[in-house]
Design a protein around this motif. Structure first.
Motif, PDB file in Angstrom:
ATOM      1  N   GLU A   1       0.719  -1.421   0.071  1.00  0.00           N
ATOM      2  CA  GLU A   1      -0.173  -0.378  -0.117  1.00  0.00           C
ATOM      3  C   GLU A   1       0.797   1.011  -0.243  1.00  0.00           C
ATOM      4  O   GLU A   1       0.299   2.131  -0.794  1.00  0.00           O
TER       5      GLU A   1
ATOM      6  N   GLY B   1       4.143   1.019  -3.077  1.00  0.00           N
ATOM      7  CA  GLY B   1       3.580   0.841  -4.788  1.00  0.00           C
ATOM      8  C   GLY B   1       4.628  -0.192  -5.362  1.00  0.00           C
ATOM      9  O   GLY B   1       5.279  -1.242  -4.581  1.00  0.00           O
TER      10      GLY B   1
ATOM     11  N   ARG C   1       3.727   2.254 -11.040  1.00  0.00           N
ATOM     12  CA  ARG C   1       2.286   2.212 -10.522  1.00  0.00           C
ATOM     13  C   ARG C   1       1.611   1.690  -9.054  1.00  0.00           C
ATOM     14  O   ARG C   1       2.862   0.819  -8.284  1.00  0.00           O
ATOM     15  N   PRO C   2       0.055   2.512  -8.589  1.00  0.00           N
ATOM     16  CA  PRO C   2      -0.070   1.147  -7.267  1.00  0.00           C
ATOM     17  C   PRO C   2      -0.436  -0.162  -7.224  1.00  0.00           C
ATOM     18  O   PRO C   2      -0.402  -0.138  -8.702  1.00  0.00           O
TER      19      PRO C   2
ATOM     20  N   ILE D   1      -6.033  -0.587  -4.734  1.00  0.00           N
ATOM     21  CA  ILE D   1      -5.954   1.050  -5.341  1.00  0.00           C
ATOM     22  C   ILE D   1      -7.826   1.041  -4.975  1.00  0.00           C
ATOM     23  O   ILE D   1      -7.431  -0.517  -4.727  1.00  0.00           O
TER      24      ILE D   1
ATOM     25  N   ASN E   1      -2.919  -5.442  -9.666  1.00  0.00           N
ATOM     26  CA  ASN E   1      -1.234  -4.798  -9.969  1.00  0.00           C
ATOM     27  C   ASN E   1      -0.616  -6.711 -10.888  1.00  0.00           C
ATOM     28  O   ASN E   1      -1.564  -7.054 -10.744  1.00  0.00           O
TER      29      ASN E   1
ATOM     30  N   PRO F   1      -5.703   5.473  -6.992  1.00  0.00           N
ATOM     31  CA  PRO F   1      -4.239   4.601  -6.399  1.00  0.00           C
ATOM     32  C   PRO F   1      -4.353   5.565  -5.109  1.00  0.00           C
ATOM     33  O   PRO F   1      -5.803   6.715  -5.108  1.00  0.00           O
TER      34      PRO F   1
END
Length: 335
Positions: free
Chosen positions: A164, A167, A219-220, A223, A235, A333
């Motif tokens: 969290e 990322g 990228r996260p 989300i 992901n 995110p």
């Protein structure tokens, strides 16, 4: 998630999901007493029902309808409403006579495609994925599903907190013969067009001798679902981390490219490595929470790409699964 006993909606039967624990998927079955029921015609007449159902059930399986050919599939998805995505570099080009429907990811039949969310490694991802079974395999070949909120809840707390807060950073190297050609992925070989496409995808390209050899993007890993707000483990960790590879493939790639030159890799967003043990924990949680159903010819599966991750089991015999993606939407995110 629960659902009431089977009910009738214009003679189409909707029954409880086969996976009672997570409600995956809700099964909508055409009436057996009729020879043919066009899925496209039925969806066009029940768009409000479909929208409401899609918000309550992250996976809906339409079974027993007349969807024999890929053209029937594409017309059915278009009849459901909403925009579809025409280009997607990680999938083959649309099938003949189709604008959006294409074959699912080509990958050796004897290998597993691990759980992932389509497009999660890029700045935009489809909200929904539609799958169509044109030809089920003789053995295996199921598409396992796992709720991303359940995965997040079951991860060890320190690992969840790391995902969290930090990322992910994805790196992709377009190695000839091991990945799609970069020109195919971007749909162009013009530098300015590639640069613009990279900005849209949220990645930074590295050029060498006039060719894109690498992209990298932050990228996260978690989300918020754009509709429900529920947190999701969203992901492509398992498609990029070497711990997901079988030992022989991993050893061969390390011998060829070294640890810093792998075709695909992923770290935490701050650049620190993700331990193999963390990936093993994620795989274990996903496998425990997953559900798989056998495909039948003509099946159409509508999947919420944020709420549910999907995979593919090995198979034997000819198998033809087609796919269509909704228009890409920016992720949300957390934090």
């Amino acid at each position: 998630m629960t659902v009431d006993a089977a009910f009738t909606l214009d003679a189409v039967r909707t029954g409880p999901p086969p996976d009672g624990e997570h409600g995956l998927p809700l099964v909508v079955t055409a009436p057996s007493e009729l020879e043919e029921v066009s899925l496209g015609s039925w969806l066009a007449g029940h768009r409000s029902w479909l929208l409401d159902t899609a918000q309550r059930f992250p996976a809906v399986l339409f079974r027993g309808f007349s969807v024999a050919r890929v053209g029937d599939f594409e017309s059915s998805v278009l009849a459901a409403g909403g925009q579809l995505h025409e280009r997607y570099g990680d999938l083959p080009e649309p099938l003949p006579s189709c604008q959006f429907a294409r074959p699912a990811t080509p990958y050796p039949a004897d290998r597993t495609i691990l759980f992932h969310n389509e497009g999660a490694h890029l700045a935009g991802a489809p909200q929904r994925i539609w799958f169509h079974c044109e030809q089920p395999s003789e053995r295996g070949g199921a598409t396992p599903l796992v709720p991303t909120s359940v995965v997040l809840q079951r991860l060890p707390r320190p690992l969840r907190a790391a995902f969290e807060a930090r990322g992910l950073r994805y790196v992709r190297r377009f190695v000839p013969g091991l990945d799609v050609p970069w020109r195919t992925f971007f749909g162009t070989n013009h530098p300015d067009a590639v640069a613009a496409r990279c900005r849209d995808l949220g990645v930074t390209p590295t050029w060498e001798a006039g060719a894109v050899v690498q992209t990298a993007g932050l990228r996260p890993a978690v989300i918020a679902h754009p509709l429900s707000g529920q947190l999701a483990f969203f992901n492509q960790l398992l498609l990029h981390h070497p711990a997901s590879l079988d030992p022989d493939t991993r050893a061969a790639l390390f011998d060829l490219f070294g640890p810093d030159g792998l075709p695909r890799s992923v770290t935490f967003g701050d650049g620190s490595s993700i331990p193999d043990s963390a990936v093993e924990d994620v795989i274990a949680v996903m496998r425990e929470a997953a559900f798989a159903f056998p495909w039948q010819r003509g099946d159409v599966l509508m999947l919420d790409n944020v709420a549910v991750a999907h995979a593919r089991q090995p198979y034997a015999g000819r198998r033809q699964i087609n796919v269509a993606l909704s228009a890409l939407a920016s992720d949300q995110p957390i934090g």
